[in-house]
Design an enzyme around this catalytic site. Structure first.
Site, PDB file in Angstrom:
ATOM      1  N   HIS A  80      19.343  11.383  -2.295  1.00 13.31           N
ATOM      2  CA  HIS A  80      19.073  12.171  -3.020  1.00 13.31           C
ATOM      3  C   HIS A  80      20.699  13.169  -3.419  1.00 13.31           C
ATOM      4  O   HIS A  80      21.295  13.996  -2.151  1.00 13.31           O
ATOM      5  CB  HIS A  80      18.336  13.564  -3.276  1.00 13.31           C
TER       6      HIS A  80
ATOM      7  N   CYS B 161      11.283  15.807  -2.493  1.00 12.42           N
ATOM      8  CA  CYS B 161      12.321  15.575  -1.489  1.00 12.42           C
ATOM      9  C   CYS B 161      14.266  16.350  -2.633  1.00 12.42           C
ATOM     10  O   CYS B 161      14.721  16.606  -1.836  1.00 12.42           O
ATOM     11  CB  CYS B 161      12.559  14.298  -1.951  1.00 12.42           C
TER      12      CYS B 161
HETATM   13  N1  NAP Z   1      10.581   8.375  -1.222  1.00 13.25           N
HETATM   14  C1  NAP Z   1      10.393   9.191  -1.570  1.00 13.25           C
HETATM   15  O1  NAP Z   1      11.850   9.873  -1.002  1.00 13.25           O
HETATM   16  C2  NAP Z   1       9.712  10.674  -1.050  1.00 13.25           C
HETATM   17  C3  NAP Z   1       9.986  11.938  -0.530  1.00 13.25           C
HETATM   18  C4  NAP Z   1       9.018  12.910  -0.302  1.00 13.25           C
HETATM   19  C5  NAP Z   1       7.753  12.531  -0.926  1.00 13.25           C
HETATM   20  N2  NAP Z   1       7.127  11.232  -1.097  1.00 13.25           N
HETATM   21  C6  NAP Z   1       5.947  10.766  -1.260  1.00 13.25           C
HETATM   22  O2  NAP Z   1       5.849   9.514  -0.235  1.00 13.25           O
HETATM   23  C7  NAP Z   1       4.321   8.545  -0.893  1.00 13.25           C
HETATM   24  C8  NAP Z   1       5.345   6.928  -0.709  1.00 13.25           C
HETATM   25  O3  NAP Z   1       6.124   7.148  -0.804  1.00 13.25           O
HETATM   26  P1  NAP Z   1       7.419   5.851  -0.248  1.00 13.25           P
HETATM   27  O4  NAP Z   1       8.364   5.981  -0.986  1.00 13.25           O
HETATM   28  O5  NAP Z   1       6.849   5.031   0.828  1.00 13.25           O
HETATM   29  O6  NAP Z   1       6.264   4.848  -0.830  1.00 13.25           O
HETATM   30  P2  NAP Z   1       6.212   2.817  -1.580  1.00 13.25           P
HETATM   31  O7  NAP Z   1       7.545   2.673  -0.439  1.00 13.25           O
HETATM   32  O8  NAP Z   1       5.900   2.668  -2.229  1.00 13.25           O
HETATM   33  O9  NAP Z   1       4.767   2.788  -0.079  1.00 13.25           O
HETATM   34  C9  NAP Z   1       4.120   3.322  -0.865  1.00 13.25           C
HETATM   35  C10 NAP Z   1       3.122   3.127   0.935  1.00 13.25           C
HETATM   36  O10 NAP Z   1       1.855   3.732   0.159  1.00 13.25           O
HETATM   37  C11 NAP Z   1       0.629   2.713   0.916  1.00 13.25           C
HETATM   38  N3  NAP Z   1      -0.660   2.667  -0.397  1.00 13.25           N
HETATM   39  C12 NAP Z   1      -0.311   2.689  -1.624  1.00 13.25           C
HETATM   40  N4  NAP Z   1      -1.594   2.650  -2.467  1.00 13.25           N
HETATM   41  C13 NAP Z   1      -2.840   3.029  -2.138  1.00 13.25           C
HETATM   42  C14 NAP Z   1      -3.748   2.818  -1.342  1.00 13.25           C
HETATM   43  N5  NAP Z   1      -5.142   2.654  -2.771  1.00 13.25           N
HETATM   44  N6  NAP Z   1      -4.730   2.881  -0.689  1.00 13.25           N
HETATM   45  C15 NAP Z   1      -3.347   2.663   0.217  1.00 13.25           C
HETATM   46  N7  NAP Z   1      -2.320   2.977   0.799  1.00 13.25           N
HETATM   47  C16 NAP Z   1      -1.357   2.582  -0.444  1.00 13.25           C
HETATM   48  C17 NAP Z   1       1.366   1.163   0.680  1.00 13.25           C
HETATM   49  O11 NAP Z   1       0.731   0.430   1.356  1.00 13.25           O
HETATM   50  P3  NAP Z   1       0.799  -1.208   0.961  1.00 13.25           P
HETATM   51  O12 NAP Z   1       1.255  -2.119   1.945  1.00 13.25           O
HETATM   52  O13 NAP Z   1      -0.729  -1.589   0.712  1.00 13.25           O
HETATM   53  O14 NAP Z   1       1.003  -0.824  -0.135  1.00 13.25           O
HETATM   54  C18 NAP Z   1       2.782   1.990   1.317  1.00 13.25           C
HETATM   55  O15 NAP Z   1       2.278   1.887   2.681  1.00 13.25           O
HETATM   56  C19 NAP Z   1       4.563   8.845  -1.721  1.00 13.25           C
HETATM   57  O16 NAP Z   1       3.300   9.668  -2.278  1.00 13.25           O
HETATM   58  C20 NAP Z   1       5.637   9.289  -2.436  1.00 13.25           C
HETATM   59  O17 NAP Z   1       5.730  10.709  -3.755  1.00 13.25           O
HETATM   60  C21 NAP Z   1       8.159   9.661  -1.048  1.00 13.25           C
END
Ligand code: NAP
Ligand code: NAP
Lengths: 347, 347
Positions: free
Chosen positions: A252, A137
Site C-alpha cells: 500500500h 494495514c
Molecule cells: N491481506 C492483507 O493485507 C491484510 C492486512 C491486514 C489484515 N488482514 C486480515 O487478515 C485476514 C486474512 O486475510 P488474507 O489476505 O490472508 O486472506 P486470504 O488470502 O483470503 O486467506 C483467508 C484465510 O482464511 C481462511 N478461512 C476463510 N474462511 C474460513 C473459515 N470459515 N474457517 C477457517 N478458516 C477460514 C482461509 O482458509 P482456506 O484455505 O480453507 O480457504 C485462508 O487461510 C482477513 O481478516 C484480513 O482482513 C489482511
C-alpha cells in the site's frame, strides 16, 4: 532452530494458515527464527488435510471447525472478521492468548491495539480480554510515522489518500487483478473480472474499500481515524482519509498531508523519520528517488519519500509512504507483537 | 456540415494532429460539428505525408518544419512544451491566434489561461500575446468544481492527491503501460518496461510527474497551485497537491479535501455541484455509486462522487473527481475555447 524442545517456548496456532497473511506469517517465522514448541496450522474445511511445509517439516492443515485451542499458548487469527468474531472468544475460553489480524476486536476497550514500534508498553501484561488486536494495514505504517511527528511538532490534522494493493483482499484479490488485467489487455472494452472488487480493478482505481457508513465515509476510512487515535493514545487526533484501491499486486502507498502546531524544519523532519526503527527515508535529490510498491526494497521496512514542507504553510508537510500491507500491515506486525510478548515474559 | 464554404468560419490548424490530444481534437470537431473553412493537420517529419481522415475526407499531414501559418486563423498546439516554445511565437507572428495545450505560456501574464466553464469572460477579445493557454489536465476538472465552492463557502485550503492515467504521457505512455503489464504478467519479477515512465508503471504507482523543483514539489504539483490561482483569479488560494501516476489507461482521478470558511451542508453542496455545466454527481446510496476511470460514463463530463463532510470539522469535505484527461483535460477544453471565441465574434 525455531522449533525447540523448550517448555518456555510457546505452542502456536495459525488460523488462516493457507491465506496470504497466514502464508507470510509462516515465512516470517522461518526468516526471523521465531522460537515455538509446537505449531498448528488451521484453515477451513476447504484446505483441511493439505500438507504445508514449515521449516522443511510437513504439517497437516486442521479444520477450524472442531479445533481445540486448549494446547495453544498463542493463536494468530487471519481468517476474516466473521471467523474471528465466532472463534476468538472460544480460543480465549480454551486458554489461548489471541493475536487477531481482523477488525473484529480492534476497538474493544479491553483489547490493546498494538504496533510494537509505537505502543509495545501495552504488552507488559496479558490483556483483560485475552486478545491483542493488530491494526488495519494502512494504519500501521502511518502511526509509526505520526508518533515522531506528534512528539516533536504536534499534529493539528492529517489528510491522507491511500493507494491500496489488491493483496489487501487476500489471494482472491491478487488472482482477480491478474485475470482482469489479462482480459482487458485482450479486449480493452471488456468490463474485466469483478467478484472481489467492484468494479473490476483492472486498469482502474476504486475509491471505496470495505463497507460504506452512514456519514458517507467507508469503514476502511473510519478505521484509519479510530485506530490511530487508540494506538497513539490521542483521542482527539484529527485524521481524515480517502481510501482507494489501485491495480498494484502488493504494498500500500499513502500520500499524507500533515499540519502541525509548530513550523516544521524539513531537514529535522527527515532526520527524525530516518531515525525511526525499521523506516527508510528515500531522500536523494534526483527525480526518481522515491519509493514505489514494486521498487521500494526491503519489505520489512516502512519506506518514506517526497517529504516536503509547503510554501504556503510552513507548519504543514507532505510525505509519501509505501509499506508491504501483508508484512508491515499484518503478518510482521502480528509476529512482532508475539516477539514482544516473549521478551516481556508474557508468553 | 462542419467544413463550410463560409468566410466567417475559421481556417484551423492542428499541430500535433497525430498524437493522443490531436486525434481526440479531430474526433471532437466531428462530434460537435465545429464549423471551419479549412483544416491543416501538422506534426513532425515522422508523420508528415501520412493521410488522416477528418469527416470522411483524407488530409495529408504537414511537417511543422516549414509550415506557414499565414493562412491559419486559429492554431491548436498539442505537440509538447518545447515545440510550443519555438513555434507558437512564429504562428502568432504569421497572424494565427493560438490555443496552446502545453505548459509553455500558461503563466505568461499576457496570455489568458481559460477553462470556458469558469472564465470564458477572458475570451471577450483577442489576447495581447495572441495566445490562449489551456490548463493542465488535473487543474481543469478541479477548478470547475472549486469555483462553485469558493463562491458559496469560501475556500481556506485544498489538499489534493491525484491518480493520473498513462495517457497523460501520450501514445507512448499508453503503449508502455500495456507492454509493461504484459511483461510483468508473464514474469512477476520483471522490472517491466520503462522509457516514458520511471520506474515502469506496470502494477506500480509513481508519485512523481514532470520534473522536480527545488522545494521538493514537482512541476505538475506546482501547476495545480499556480494555474488554479490564475484561472480563478484568486492569487492567495491555498492548494497543495501530490501528483501520482497510476496504471490506468485513461482518465485522471483526484481525491480532494477542501476546507472552507463556513460550515458546509452536504445536501446543498451536492446540489451546487450537480447544477454545474457538464458535471455529473454520482451520489446514490449503495456502495459502488462512485465514478471510476473505466466506469464513470460520458467522457465529456466531470464526474464527482464520495462527497462527504468530515465529522471532526464541519467546514471541511472530501470529494472524488474523475475526468477524461485527454478530453476534459486537453482537447475538449481547447475546442470549447475555440467555440467560445466564435460565439463572441473574436474568431
Ligand atoms: N491481506 C492483507 O493485507 C491484510 C492486512 C491486514 C489484515 N488482514 C486480515 O487478515 C485476514 C486474512 O486475510 P488474507 O489476505 O490472508 O486472506 P486470504 O488470502 O483470503 O486467506 C483467508 C484465510 O482464511 C481462511 N478461512 C476463510 N474462511 C474460513 C473459515 N470459515 N474457517 C477457517 N478458516 C477460514 C482461509 O482458509 P482456506 O484455505 O480453507 O480457504 C485462508 O487461510 C482477513 O481478516 C484480513 O482482513 C489482511
Ligand atoms: N495527454 C494528455 O492528457 C494531455 C493533457 C494536457 C496537455 N497535453 C499536452 O499536449 C501535448 C501533446 O500530448 P499528447 O498526449 O497528444 O502526446 P503524443 O500522443 O505523444 O503526441 C505528440 C504529438 O506531437 C507531435 N510532435 C512531437 N514532436 C514534434 C515536433 N518536434 N514537431 C512537430 N510535431 C511534433 C507528434 O507528431 P508525430 O506523429 O510526428 O510524432 C504528435 O502528433 C503535450 O504537450 C502535452 O503536454 C496532453
Amino acid at each position: 532452530m525455531p522449533l525447540v524442545n523448550d517448555t518456555t517456548a510457546p505452542r502456536i496456532a495459525l488460523v488462516g494458515a493457507t491465506g496470504v497473511v497466514g502464508t507470510t506469517l509462516i515465512q516470517l517465522i522461518e526468516e526471523r527464527g521465531f522460537r515455538y514448541r509446537a505449531i498448528d496450522l488451521v484453515a477451513s474445511a476447504r484446505s483441511a488435510g493439505r500438507e504445508v511445509s514449515v521449516e522443511g517439516r510437513d504439517h497437516r492443515v486442521h479444520d477450524l471447525d472442531g479445533f481445540d485451542f486448549s494446547r495453544t499458548d498463542v493463536a494468530f487469527f487471519s481468517a476474516g472478521g466473521s471467523v474471528s468474531t465466532t472463534w476468538v472468544p472460544k480460543a480465549v475460553a480454551q486458554g489461548a492468548l489471541v493475536i487477531d489480524n481482523t477488525s473484529a476486536f480492534r476497538m474493544d476497550p479491553a483489547t490493546p491495539l498494538v504496533v510494537p514500534q509505537v505502543n509495545a508498553h501495552e504488552l507488559e501484561q496479558r490483556p483483560a480480554s485475552g486478545i491483542i488486536a493488530n491494526p488495519n494495514c494502512s494504519t500501521i505504517p502511518l502511526v509509526r510515522l505520526l508518533r515522531a511527528v506528534e512528539d516533536r511538532w504536534g499534529i493539528r490534522q492529517a489528510v491522507v489518500s491511500t493507494y491500496q494493493a489488491a493483496s489487501g483482499a487476500g489471494y482472491s484479490g491478487i488472482d482477480e487483478l491478474r485475470e482482469g488485467v489479462r482480459t482487458v489487455l485482450e479486449d480493452p472494452d471488456s468490463p474485466g473480472v469483478s467478484k472481489t472488487f467492484s468494479p473490476s480493478l483492472a486498469f482502474d482505481v476504486i475509491p471505496s474499500i470495505d463497507r460504506r457508513l452512514d456519514d458517507g465515509f467507508t469503514f476502511e476510512e473510519q478505521k484509519m481515524l479510530q485506530e490511530s487515535r487508540k494506538i497513539l493514545g490521542l483521542p482527539h487526533l484529527d485524521i481524515t482519509a480517502t481510501c482507494v484501491r489501485v491495480p498494484v499486486v502488493n504494498s500500500h502507498s499513502e500520500a499524507a498531508w500533515i499540519e502541525c502546531d509548530a513550523p516544521v524544519d524539513r531537514d529535522e523532519l527527515v532526520r527524525a523519520l530516518a531515525a525511526l526503527d525499521e523506516v527508510t527515508v528515500h531522500d536523494r535529490e534526483e527525480l526518481g528517488a522515491f519509493p514505489t510498491p514494486r521498487t521500494a526494497g526491503d519489505p520489512n521496512r516502512v519506506h518514506v519519500g517526497r517529504i516536503r514542507v509547503t510554501r504556503t504553510n510552513p507548519r504543514a508537510f507532505w510525505l509519501w509512504a509505501v509499506a508491504d500491507n501483508v508484512r508491515i500491515g499484518a503478518a510482521l506486525n502480528a509476529l512482532q507483537i508475539a516477539e514482544a510478548l516473549v521478551e516481556r515474559g508474557v508468553l
